[in-house]
Design an enzyme around this catalytic site. Sequence first.
Site, PDB file in Angstrom:
ATOM      1  NE  ARG A 124     -56.462  59.977   0.545  1.00 10.91           N
ATOM      2  CZ  ARG A 124     -56.608  59.820   1.857  1.00 10.91           C
ATOM      3  NH1 ARG A 124     -56.476  60.855   2.667  1.00 10.91           N
ATOM      4  NH2 ARG A 124     -56.892  58.635   2.352  1.00 10.91           N
ATOM      5  CG  ASP A 137     -56.092  57.121  -0.731  1.00 11.57           C
ATOM      6  OD1 ASP A 137     -56.759  57.828  -1.520  1.00 11.57           O
ATOM      7  OD2 ASP A 137     -56.555  56.681   0.325  1.00 11.57           O
ATOM      8  CB  SER A 159     -58.977  50.675   6.978  1.00 10.33           C
ATOM      9  OG  SER A 159     -58.436  51.761   6.273  1.00 10.33           O
ATOM     10  CG  ASP A 167     -51.875  51.372   7.348  1.00  8.24           C
ATOM     11  OD1 ASP A 167     -51.626  50.285   7.889  1.00  8.24           O
ATOM     12  OD2 ASP A 167     -52.847  51.551   6.588  1.00  8.24           O
TER      13      ASP A 167
HETATM   14  N1  ARG Z   1     -62.260  53.586  -1.875  1.00  7.46           N
HETATM   15  C1  ARG Z   1     -62.379  54.966  -1.570  1.00  7.46           C
HETATM   16  C2  ARG Z   1     -61.541  55.800  -2.480  1.00  7.46           C
HETATM   17  O1  ARG Z   1     -60.556  55.314  -2.994  1.00  7.46           O
HETATM   18  C3  ARG Z   1     -62.125  55.304  -0.122  1.00  7.46           C
HETATM   19  C4  ARG Z   1     -60.944  54.665   0.533  1.00  7.46           C
HETATM   20  C5  ARG Z   1     -60.788  55.216   1.914  1.00  7.46           C
HETATM   21  N2  ARG Z   1     -59.853  54.545   2.710  1.00  7.46           N
HETATM   22  C6  ARG Z   1     -60.134  53.880   3.845  1.00  7.46           C
HETATM   23  N3  ARG Z   1     -59.154  53.340   4.472  1.00  7.46           N
HETATM   24  N4  ARG Z   1     -61.338  53.760   4.296  1.00  7.46           N
HETATM   25  O2  ARG Z   1     -61.859  56.931  -2.725  1.00  7.46           O
END
Ligand code: ARG
Length: 406
Positions: A93, A122, A171, A14
């Site tokens: 983050r 995110d 991912s 990405d």
């Molecule tokens: N769903 C989780 C969160 O929002 C983790 C997302 C992580 N991203 C990934 N591409 N695995 O905290």
Amino acid sequence: MAGKVVLSYSGGLDTTVCIPLLKEKYGFEEVITVTVDIGQPEKDIAEAEERGRKYADKHYTVDAKKEFIESLFMLIKANGDYEGYVLGTSIARPVIAKKTVEIAEKEKADAIAHGCTGKGNDQLRFENVYLQHGFRVIAPMRELNLTREWEIDYARNKGIEIKVTKEKPWSIDENLWSRSVEGGKLEDPSFSPPEEIFEWTVSPEKSPNTPEVLKIEFERGVPVALNGERLDGYTLIKRLNEIGGRHGVGRIDMMEDRVLGLKARENYEHPAATILITAHRDLEKLVLSRRELKFKKVVEEEWAELVYYGLTNDPLFDALNAFIDKTQERVTGWVKMRLYKGSATPVGRGSEYALYSEELTSFDTTLIDQRLAEGYSAFHGLQGRLYREIMRRKAKREKTDQYSDS
Ligand code: ARG
């Protein structure tokens, strides 16, 4: 006229696709990539650096391990979990975003870009920080409504080397504390996770047949030593990931509610997180009062939701942290954890602040006169007994009225 843009960069598909897109579709002359080191594997950082140098105009790698570990310590004190899984991605983050802002300020960038889609969490977590610092936000994945298939073809056309394949389209988000895997066949909740998605943990079936017992020491809610050896946070977490991983500890496969309301199927592995939070909760049960424990649960739930939602700039977050820190003043002591076939169980604990007294509780002592409990018991449950008695009499009356009617 679009100028300079700083891109938060992982080196993955990405974010790499974002580089040519920022030039072609947005007209930026200069794209600067920033990779923030939050303890993801060194080879990932090296790879991101190499790819950033190759595809972008300038690249920065910024070490934020120290800041990240501080956030993790707070998370341990808060037993931070959202819907039953230990927070991992979300806690990282704001740290990544703040470091990215620092570079954007230094570079006098006109905007900050990220590679998040419009379906996840995110985007919200990053943008809250970018907007706070007055930056224009660019989100190519979201704005151009891109799909992964399209990205793969586009990357091929641009001569960008790609790792994801249609067979392994995972991912992955990884940091010192946790690893998350989504996408591909895992998007079908009925599909069982294949062994190949796991990298930190062996399957419990393949783990040793003998348990391993660890002693973890805490000071003011923070882990400070393992098996008698004082360790810094980074080393301690790394080591627990290795040991726990060997025993298949910390895997979770779950349905999760994203901020936007979409449900998502998630797979995580986080051995150290499971061990440390289980141990920390156990120690709290020894030293905190019943009322503190009950109230702290409510606080923890709010705390975790703010972190998950990327709302740690809310004044409530500071207030909750103040409460949590106050309770942690006495969370000093040790817990023995037994690791075996995927489980991490407390098997012993101790603290100078224990609100437990063997002398008072034991079956074998007379320090407190147990006969005194008789008076307490006479009052205990009084309202319930009255209520039951009233209802019993009422039912009896109605029964006799019924007979007299006929
Ligand atoms: N769903 C989780 C969160 O929002 C983790 C997302 C992580 N991203 C990934 N591409 N695995 O905290």
